[in-house]
Write an enzyme that holds these catalytic residues in place. Structure first.
Site, short mmCIF file in Angstrom:
data_model
loop_
_atom_site.label_atom_id
_atom_site.label_comp_id
_atom_site.label_asym_id
_atom_site.label_seq_id
_atom_site.Cartn_x
_atom_site.Cartn_y
_atom_site.Cartn_z
N ARG A 110 0.32 3.19 15.89
CA ARG A 110 -0.02 4.25 14.92
C ARG A 110 0.21 5.66 15.44
O ARG A 110 0.75 6.51 14.72
CB ARG A 110 -1.47 4.09 14.42
CG ARG A 110 -1.78 2.78 13.73
CD ARG A 110 -0.68 2.32 12.84
NE ARG A 110 -1.08 1.22 11.95
CZ ARG A 110 -0.22 0.56 11.19
NH1 ARG A 110 1.06 0.86 11.22
NH2 ARG A 110 -0.63 -0.42 10.41
N ASP B 187 -6.81 2.21 10.84
CA ASP B 187 -5.54 2.93 10.86
C ASP B 187 -5.66 4.36 10.32
O ASP B 187 -4.95 5.25 10.76
CB ASP B 187 -4.48 2.14 10.08
CG ASP B 187 -4.02 0.90 10.84
OD1 ASP B 187 -4.14 0.91 12.09
OD2 ASP B 187 -3.58 -0.06 10.21
N SER C 68 -1.69 -9.36 4.17
CA SER C 68 -1.32 -8.03 4.62
C SER C 68 -0.85 -8.17 6.06
O SER C 68 -1.62 -8.59 6.93
CB SER C 68 -2.52 -7.10 4.52
OG SER C 68 -2.26 -5.93 5.26
N ASP D 144 0.82 -1.22 0.00
CA ASP D 144 0.00 0.00 0.00
C ASP D 144 0.85 1.26 0.00
O ASP D 144 0.60 2.20 -0.76
CB ASP D 144 -0.93 0.03 1.23
CG ASP D 144 -1.94 -1.11 1.23
OD1 ASP D 144 -2.63 -1.29 0.22
OD2 ASP D 144 -2.01 -1.84 2.25
#
Ligand code: ARG
Length: 396
Positions: free
Chosen positions: A93, A122, A173, A13
């Site tokens: 994050r 996220d 992922s 990504d």
């Protein structure tokens, strides 16, 4: 010179964001920032390597110690489990955003990009962090804004010469940091598809785990783990060694249906050996030293804290207030917990603390210090209203 700071992991990504920022968003230069929160060293090196190939100005920020001390251990003190998941991705994050903001400030930039999709959590965590720490920023989310699929991304990457590891078959992922490893995508999205052994890297399958198991002693000081098996260790070292010990014994695999912020139910697989071990030990110690009232109320505070952290509200003042309460309870969370790990299972087998609210002389079957006869009155009147209700009911 139009400059954009890309929050960069080196994965699919974020990698396709590099050509996109130039070709679709009109930036002259892309600055990539990779934050080391304990993902494999090879991933960090690979991200830097790819950045070089694609000609970005690249920064690697080592935030492992800070992550463990100020993020993982805060989650530990809050017994943070969201639907059985120790929020490992969630708590990284805010730190990643903070580091990206630091780099941007140094470069005098205030445009950012990230590779989050529009379906996950996220995007909330990264963007809240950036807006809170650098108000007035511009943030681009190409995957969300262009409504991209991973299959499209793989083809785009191939067309643009972006080096990637994924193929249309191996589409996992993966997000990794010292607190846990999360694996999603591909057939794992099907709630009834059994996770293949190949997705696991930190944990042995219970079948292949050692026949002897392991006994682990975890020592806490004021709610912070400070040693394992009688040996004092630094924060990061503790988490790393427990990932190994517990992982070798098949402990820490999690397979859940998770309710995301947007209301989607998504199948998630995690490996969190150290986090699960520490959370179990920490809670066992709290149950020894905190009063019944503290435990009951702290449970509410813990849940609120966990939800806020899951939702990325890391810099909300309520979170600070909850942490003040939590910190005051942790003053007595000092002592040692013994755990037995065996082929995927984990059992607390002992706990001790100078603050234990346990008195053998009072609680034992074999002593008379606590005069049992004193209980008679309380037993008689306990549940008085409920008893009245039952006697009325029998008359109606
Ligand atoms: N669902 C988890 C969370 O919201 C983890 C997401 C992990 N991302 C990934 N690419 N595997 O915290």
């Amino acid at each position: 010179m139009k400059k954009v700071v890309l929050v960069y992991s080196g994965g699919l990504d974020t990698s396709i964001c590099i050509p996109m920022m130039k070709e679709e968003y009109g930036y002259d230069s892309v600055v990539t920032v990779t934050v080391d929160v304990g993902q494999p060293a090879s991933d960090i090196a690979e991200a830097a390597e790819k950045a070089k190939i694609m000609g970005t100005e690249h920064y690697t920020v080592d935030a492992k110690d800070e992550f463990v001390k100020d993020y993982c251990f805060k989650a530990l003190q809050a017994n943070a489990l969201y639907q059985g998941y120790p929020i490992s991705t969630s708590i990284a994050r805010p730190l990643i955003s903070a580091k990206a903001v630091e780099v941007a400030k140094k470069l005098g930039a205030n445009a950012f990009a990230h590779g989050c999709t529009g379906k996950g959590n996220d995007q909330f965590r990264i963007e809240f962090g950036i807006y809170a720490l650098l108000p007035g920023s511009t943030i681009h989310a190409p995957i969300r804004e262009k409504n991209l699929t991973r299959v499209w991304e793989i083809e785009y990457a191939q067309k643009k010469g972006v080096p990637i590891k994924q193929s249309l078959e191996k589409i996992w992922s993966i997000d990794e940091n010292v607190w846990g490893r999360s694996i999603e995508g591909g057939r794992l999205e099907e709630p009834n598809f059994a996770p293949p052994e190949e997705i696991f890297q930190w944990t042995k399958s219970p079948k292949n785990a050692s026949n002897d198991g392991a006994e682990v002693l975890i020592e806490f000081e004021k709610g912070i783990p400070v040693g394992i098996n009688g040996k004092k260790m630094g924060a990061l070292e503790i988490v790393q060694s427990l990932n190994k010990i517990a992982g070798d014994n098949g402990v820490g695999r999690i397979d859940i249906m998770e309710d995301r912020m947007l209301g989607l139910k998504v199948r998630e697989n995690y490996e969190c050996p150290a986090a699960m071990t520490l959370l179990t030990a920490h809670q066992a110690l709290e149950n020894l030293v905190l009063t019944r009232q503290e435990i009951k109320f702290k449970h509410l505070v813990d849940q609120e804290w966990t939800n806020m952290a899951y939702e990325g509200l890391w810099w909300d003042p309520l979170k600070d207030n909850l942490e003040a309460f939590i910190a005051s309870t942790q003053k007595r969370v000092t002592g040692t917990v013994r755990l037995n790990l065996y082929k995927g299972s984990m059992q607390v087998s002992g706990r001790e603390s100078p603050w234990a609210l346990y008195n053998a002389d009072l609680a034992s079957f074999d002593t008379q210090t606590f005069d049992q006869r004193e209980s008679t009155g309380m037993v008689k009147i306990f549940g008085m209203q409920s008893k009245m209700y039952h006697s009325l009911k029998s008359k109606m």
